[in-house]
Design a protein around this motif. Structure first.
Motif: not given
Length: 758
Positions: A644-662, A672-675, A698-702
């Protein structure tokens, strides 16, 4: 006109010439046809069988028209080929059959007799929804979900059941059957002379007991590809038993249909005649047959009530009747039982669940505290009783007393069974025994085992076996998660695995399935059969990612690793991590043309065929209960807090990928699409909690705050100073706080709480 002609012609001609222009130059060059002289135009028109009458302009236009039509024709061919290739790929991905190994008798069904060292798709069975496959010594059969039966191989002389009986000019003659002492004293030569005399007297051909006499056919190639057994259409066939020269099909209604050689009574029809096509076995019409198994010249069937019946040749005790002679029969017929006969030692006492036959021995799985029984020829120790003696009636194998056995299997010189092992249901530990000079036992250098021995090659990898198929020289098994393993002789590449030597003494993983190969997805194995040095595998429809999705996943994983490395302090553990997202297929496959490579080399099988737990091997250090890198020992259905924790981290990682992608403001649909592209579950609740946590922040502060927490709970790679009471006290004071912060590492990083979901 000249300008237009020049523009068109420049796409076809390789160069200007005053002589003959080759077809390849015309089709692939870039020079103006208008530059050709009249003589060159006439020469090229004559070469193509075109008229040479008219002016130079007419000649030029005529050649241009030919080039244009030729180009359009070839383009249409290419387009048609591309459409057909696309259709074939779709058919293959909808579920197909794959084969490898020897092919001199057409047993691979590929339309030729060339061997294959790698698994290749059988074109005639693409998209046929094959449910099960079966193999004999040199031919094979398949049963589809629609209950059609396909057969192929055997050099055109095997019991395929696909031809009409050949008309005979006259009924073969038989001499009267001798009884008593006269029959016992008769020699084979005397028997042949009596039949020849009877034939001469009647003016017809003599009767022959040649094993395949009635099955011979004119030279043909129709056996090289699968063909439907017409006589079994509409009969609801669910399984086929294959012997050396005879076959029996079992229907969903419990009926049996037999064909092939019957000289030993192995067809169960009460006669010794051959049958070119399937015939209903009426001798067990009052019983509902649930399971069948065939040996070289004998057959064993089990009814739905668990009553075993046997028939055929009994001279080695393989029928288990307690005798090798039929009452009232003499001569060569004494050891032959042409009608099904109940086994007296088991019928009415124990319920038989399954049977398996080698050429001259039989293994049975029964209900009770003694689940595995065996009888017949005991040479090589294949009965598992600790000796080489044969048995003429069933005897329990003491090694399995009190065990829950799931399946039994029999090869030519060895046998196997699966014992259920917790926590798996329907899968367990594989045991083998008997003789395996080509590594058939799967236990390394041991070539003979008089008693069952566990195959540690599966145990050490954390695999449980749910099905095993035994052949003459090699075996195949499916694990609890439907991975295919093979071992034994690798002659002609029949293992289909990465084996350098002529045989593999330990199970080898076959990487040809549940992958993308040459741009086409291959499904998960659903059924496997092994013949004499060839293997047949039926697969489910492919349900994995497309090749483009695999490439995108690789890129996403690389991007996540790079982002993590750049965001981590120098020297920290995160800065040297090799990957970001735990993508389910990222370590499985990298497709580049027909080459298959793997990102995680620790999951490769040992190429030299040595023990998986030997020093220096790919699996060294993995013990019982261990797990493969990135693979759960309990399969994807096991969910615990770590998952369950791993799934949450994947959600976080997917969010970061979207931001890093522009995408500075990704939506829940973007995450959801990235996941989904990564093969992970898009948990709507987890995604919603994430967006609530990061709302108006602010994502950078987070990220900075999260990195400080990561270092605080031990994520950094710097070593602690050695010794010192102050350091020890600091660790004790922070112990409770570390435990609390570890539990919120997934969601608390964004200021949220995990209490509601843990």
């Amino acid at each position: 006109m000249a300008a237009g002609v020049g523009a068109l012609a420049r796409s076809y001609l390789a160069k200007a010439t005053e002589g003959e222009v080759a077809d390849a130059d015309v089709m692939g060059g870039q020079v103006d046809i208008g530059t050709l002289s009249r003589a060159a135009l006439i020469l090229n028109l004559e070469k193509r069988g075109l008229s040479t009458e008219g002016s130079k302009v007419a000649l030029r236009d005529r050649l241009v028209d030919w080039v244009t039509k030729k180009y359009d024709f070839d383009s249409a061919d290419v387009a048609t080929a591309q459409v057909q290739a696309s259709r074939d790929a779709a058919k293959e991905e909808s579920g197909s059959v794959y084969v490898c190994g020897v092919n001199h008798r057409g047993q691979l069904g590929l339309g030729d007799t060339e061997p294959r060292e790698q698994f290749e798709c059988v074109p005639a069975l693409m998209g046929r929804a094959v449910d099960a496959v079966f193999a004999g010594p040199d031919f094979a059969m398949a049963v589809t979900e629609d209950r059609y039966v396909y057969a192929w191989g055997g050099g055109g002389q095997a019991a395929l059941g696909t031809r009409q009986p050949q008309p005979q000019r006259a009924t073969p003659a038989r001499a009267p059957v001798l009884e008593g002492p006269a029959a016992a004293a008769e020699t084979v030569r005397g028997w042949r002379e009596r039949h020849a005399a009877a034939a001469a007297e009647q003016g017809v051909a003599p009767y022959s007991f040649s094993p395949r006499e009635s099955l011979r056919r004119p030279a043909s190639t129709d056996f090289l590809a699968p063909r439907i057994v017409d006589k079994l259409r509409g009969e609801g066939v669910v399984a086929v038993g294959i012997g050396v020269n005879h076959c029996i099909a079992l229907s969903d209604g419990g009926d049996m249909f037999a064909w092939g050689t019957g000289r030993h009574g192995q067809l169960g029809t009460g006669k010794f005649d051959d049958a070119a096509e399937p015939e209903l076995v009426e001798s067990l019409a009052s019983e509902r047959v649930a399971a069948i198994a065939l040996g070289h010249s004998h057959t064993v069937a089990v009814t739905a009530d668990g009553v075993p019946f046997a028939w055929g040749r009994a001279d080695q005790g393989c029928l288990g009747l307690g005798t090798t002679a039929r009452l009232g029969a003499a001569g060569r017929y004494a050891a032959l039982f042409p009608s099904p006969t109940a086994l007296p030692s088991l019928a009415g006492r124990l319920a038989v669940r399954q049977v398996a036959c080698g050429p001259t021995h039989t293994i049975a799985l029964v209900s009770g505290d003694a689940p595995v029984w065996s009888w017949g020829d005991g040479s090589g120790g294949k009965l598992g009783h600790g000796d080489l003696a044969g048995r003429i009636e069933p005897e329990p194998i003491q090694s399995f007393l009190g065990e829950v056995v799931l399946q039994v299997a029999a090869g030519t010189w060895h046998s196997a069974c699966i014992v259920e092992q917790s926590p798996f249901v329907g899968a367990g530990i594989l045991y083998t025994w008997g003789t395996g000079l080509s590594g058939q036992l799967g236990v390394g250098s041991v070539s003979k085992a008089l008693e069952p021995r566990p195959v540690y090659g599966f145990i050490d990898r954390g695999h449980s076996v749910k099905f095993v198929a035994c052949g003459s020289h090699h075996n195949a098994a499916l694990t609890h998660d439907s991975q295919l393993f093979t071992w034994g002789s690798n002659k002609y590449g029949c293992l289909g695995a990465e084996v350098v030597d002529e045989f593999a003494a330990y199970p080898q993983k076959v990487w040809a399935f549940d992958v993308i190969f040459d741009g086409v997805g291959r499904g998960t194995p659903r059924s496997v059969a092994v013949g004499r040095e060839f293997t047949v595998v039926a697969c489910f429809p492919y349900a994995g990612p497309s090749e483009q999705e695999v490439i995108e996943a690789e890129q996403a994983e690389a991007l996540a690793a790079k982002a993590a490395a750049e965001a981590s302090p120098p020297g920290s553990a995160a800065s040297g991590m090799g990957g970001g997202l735990d993508l389910p297929w990222s370590r499985e496959l990298r497709t580049r043309g027909s080459a298959v490579s793997f990102a995680d080399e620790t999951e490769r099988p040992a190429r030299d065929g040595h023990s998986p737990d030997s020093p220096g091997s790919a699996f060294s250090g993995i013990g019982v209960g261990g797990r493969m890198p990135g693979r759960s020992l309990f399969g994807s259905s096991r969910r615990d807090k770590a998952c369950v924790r791993n799934l949450k981290m994947k959600v976080v990682a997917a969010y970061l990928l979207a931001v890093l992608g522009g995408n500075e403001t990704p939506t829940e649909a973007d995450v959801s699409k990235i996941l989904a592209a990564a093969g992970a579950e898009a948990d709507a609740e987890a995604v919603e909690r994430l967006f609530k946590a990061v709302a108006e922040q602010d994502l950078s502060k987070v990220l900075d705050a999260g990195m400080k927490k990561l270092v605080k709970i031990g994520g950094g790679g710097a070593a602690a100073p050695a010794g010192g009471a102050a350091a020890a006290a600091a660790v004790e004071e922070e112990e409770e706080e570390e435990e609390e912060e570890e539990s919120v590492a997934a969601g608390g990083m964004f200021g949220g709480s995990d209490d509601s979901s843990s």
